[in-house]
Design an enzyme around this catalytic site. Structure first.
Site, PDB file in Angstrom:
ATOM      1  N   LEU A  66    -108.494 -18.765   2.327  1.00 13.42           N
ATOM      2  CA  LEU A  66    -108.337 -20.173   2.198  1.00 13.42           C
ATOM      3  C   LEU A  66    -107.495 -20.362   3.267  1.00 13.42           C
ATOM      4  O   LEU A  66    -106.760 -21.508   3.374  1.00 13.42           O
ATOM      5  CB  LEU A  66    -106.974 -18.772   0.994  1.00 13.42           C
ATOM      6  CG  LEU A  66    -105.972 -20.304   0.607  1.00 13.42           C
ATOM      7  CD1 LEU A  66    -106.329 -21.372  -0.621  1.00 13.42           C
ATOM      8  CD2 LEU A  66    -105.176 -19.206  -0.519  1.00 13.42           C
TER       9      LEU A  66
ATOM     10  N   PRO B  67    -105.861 -22.373  10.744  1.00  8.00           N
ATOM     11  CA  PRO B  67    -104.654 -21.965  12.076  1.00  8.00           C
ATOM     12  C   PRO B  67    -103.057 -22.571  11.568  1.00  8.00           C
ATOM     13  O   PRO B  67    -102.515 -22.490  11.596  1.00  8.00           O
ATOM     14  CB  PRO B  67    -105.579 -22.554  13.193  1.00  8.00           C
ATOM     15  CG  PRO B  67    -106.786 -22.121  13.209  1.00  8.00           C
ATOM     16  CD  PRO B  67    -107.150 -22.349  11.113  1.00  8.00           C
TER      17      PRO B  67
ATOM     18  N   GLN C  34     -76.599  16.971   4.918  1.00 10.93           N
ATOM     19  CA  GLN C  34     -76.198  15.968   4.464  1.00 10.93           C
ATOM     20  C   GLN C  34     -76.927  14.835   4.731  1.00 10.93           C
ATOM     21  O   GLN C  34     -76.889  13.587   3.803  1.00 10.93           O
ATOM     22  CB  GLN C  34     -75.228  15.856   3.852  1.00 10.93           C
ATOM     23  CG  GLN C  34     -73.856  17.213   2.750  1.00 10.93           C
ATOM     24  CD  GLN C  34     -72.790  17.176   2.467  1.00 10.93           C
ATOM     25  OE1 GLN C  34     -72.410  17.006   3.153  1.00 10.93           O
ATOM     26  NE2 GLN C  34     -72.283  17.898   1.126  1.00 10.93           N
TER      27      GLN C  34
ATOM     28  N   GLU D  14    -100.722 -12.685   1.158  1.00 12.34           N
ATOM     29  CA  GLU D  14    -100.599 -13.094   0.106  1.00 12.34           C
ATOM     30  C   GLU D  14     -98.907 -13.203  -0.630  1.00 12.34           C
ATOM     31  O   GLU D  14     -98.442 -13.370  -1.149  1.00 12.34           O
ATOM     32  CB  GLU D  14    -100.763 -12.094  -1.116  1.00 12.34           C
ATOM     33  CG  GLU D  14    -102.178 -11.334  -1.116  1.00 12.34           C
ATOM     34  CD  GLU D  14    -102.907 -10.710  -2.012  1.00 12.34           C
ATOM     35  OE1 GLU D  14    -102.281 -10.905  -2.984  1.00 12.34           O
ATOM     36  OE2 GLU D  14    -103.887 -10.451  -1.364  1.00 12.34           O
TER      37      GLU D  14
END
Ligand SMILES: Cc1cc2nc3c(=O)[nH]c(=O)nc-3n(C[C@H](O)[C@H](O)[C@H](O)COP(=O)(O)OP(=O)(O)OC[C@H]3O[C@@H](n4cnc5c(N)ncnc54)[C@H](O)[C@@H]3O)c2cc1C
Length: 402
Positions: A135, A138, A294, A378
């Site tokens: 898909l 550049p 802790q 994506e």
């Protein structure tokens, strides 16, 4: 690997627990010897082996629908997500190889003619044929509609010219699902491009006129390339769905797989947390275990809570998609949250490991590099934010005035 803590949640049924158990049993045996491949030939060879192995084990059948030889009647995002989370925990290349078989073939599953489905999909499921999804260009990454790759009708064929880049599996794929313009781009008044006039095609890797222009090396090595199409002639029968419907097809594909990117991030983050817990209990300093402090406990608590929040968003989005709802909003929230929080979890794990954590080849150093790209492909995090905001604003437009 620790049991997936969330498997008893109401998002899953017995079939999900079964596929997760199968993957968890298979992975240590087949991926335990996974060496970190950094050079291109080794990465290519390993990906080919992984695709074959995942195919032989039956996992790639979850990337295909039952009518085409797959495992289930429809794409089941929870199964895809559980498989990706498990594979990612063990081996990022295994997750990559699995995901790309799904992403690279889904346009055929969703819009291919019966002859195209029967020609390409059995090999994808068996792991004998490698798929890719082409898909990006550049000048057209986030702004997909700005693509320039053009497919010009010519008799009974199309002639494809242009460039695609950052194509995963580029160089080892047997075929590419390619998105290209079949009509000139049209601009809006603000200068942005309308997402119309784009079509999708399946192009065999050995088609004359298609060549690998360059291989790309990345911080998390996997096959990646720039493709060049020069007067590349493809039969009109190779088109996926109606002319001009390609952009919608890309979005439908990403709607399925975006949630699975979140699941891969969960796998990376869960691995980092498991490693951090083990390290914190065994590393001694100032007369105590690191876990006794802790500050360490606070970091572990935040890591686990980040991970749990991302897990709930991810499997909620997957469950809603499997229930037949539109999940554009939920998938964007899941992808953004899971990938961003996985980066934080892994960074904190690396901090706990001190100098060991940055040694080349150390599991945490590897995860630190592997997780980074998930925030970009994506749809980058910023793009997910826009998707979420648009969905919110649209829902308010529809709502009656208070
Ligand atoms: C390892 C890898 C694998 C990939 N695999 C594939 C593949 O298989 N197939 C494929 O087609 N593509 C693939 N891609 C491409 C990927 O989808 C694009 O990189 C991604 O869409 C971003 O596009 P770009 O790189 O052009 O960045 P640009 O579009 O230039 O964006 C750069 C940055 O700008 C920011 N940004 C974007 N939009 C906005 C906005 N509206 N407002 C503010 N900031 C914004 C984001 O931070 C973004 O990261 C892959 C990329 C990588 C890195």
């Amino acid at each position: 690997m620790e049991p997936l803590a969330h498997l008893d949640s109401p998002f899953f049924d017995a079939a999900h627990r079964e596929i997760a158990a199968r993957a968890r049993a298979w992975a240590p045996e087949h991926l335990a010897e996974a060496v970190r491949c950094e050079d291109r030939e080794a990465v290519d060879a390993r990906c080919r082996n992984l695709v074959q192995g995942l195919g032989s084990a039956g996992f790639l059948r979850y990337c295909i629908r039952a009518e085409d030889g797959g495992a289930l009647p429809d794409f089941d995002v929870r199964s895809l997500a559980l498989l990706r989370e498990t594979l990612a925990w063990h081996d990022p290349l295994a997750d990559f190889s699995f995901a790309m078989q799904g992403l690279g073939s889904a346009p055929i599953s969703l819009a291919g003619s019966p002859p195209l489905k029967s020609r390409y999909l059995p090999g994808v499921a068996a792991g004998t044929s490698i798929a890719a999804f082409a898909l990006s260009e550049p000048q057209a990454g986030s702004d997909v509609a700005a693509m320039e790759c053009f497919a010009r009708p010519s008799g009974a064929d199309y002639v494809l010219d242009g460039c695609k880049t950052w194509i995963s599996n580029g160089g080892i794929a047997d075929f590419y699902c390619v998105f290209a313009r079949t009509a000139a781009a049209q601009s809006r008044a603000d200068g942005s491009t309308l997402a119309q006039g784009i079509s999708a095609f399946v192009v065999d890797a050995d088609t004359p006129g298609l060549r690998i222009e360059a291989r790309i090396d990345s911080m998390s090595p996997h096959p990646l390339a720039t493709l060049r199409f020069s007067s590349c002639r493809i039969a009109a029968e190779q088109r996926l769905g109606p002319e001009g419907e390609g952009f919608k097809l890309a979005l439908r594909t990403l709607d399925i797989f975006r949630t699975s990117v979140a699941a891969a991030a969960l796998g990376f983050a869960r691995r980092a947390l498991d490693e951090a817990l083990r390290h914190a209990r065994t590393r001694h300093m100032f007369g105590h275990a690191l876990a006794d402090f802790q500050l360490t406990q606070g970091a572990l608590a935040e890591m686990a809570t980040d991970l749990q929040a991302a897990t709930l968003l991810t499997y909620h989005a997957a469950w809603r998609r499997d229930e037949g709802h539109n999940v554009t909003l939920e998938a964007a929230m899941a992808k953004m949250t899971a990938t961003e929080s996985a980066q934080r979890v892994i960074d904190r794990a690396l901090q706990m490991f001190g100098g060991r954590g940055v040694e080349r080849g150390h599991i945490i150093e590897r995860l630190y590099r592997d997780v980074r790209v998930l925030r970009i492909y994506e749809g980058a995090t910023e793009v997910q934010k826009l998707i979420i905001a648009r969905a919110l604003l649209k829902s308010q437009e529809k709502a009656p005035d208070a």
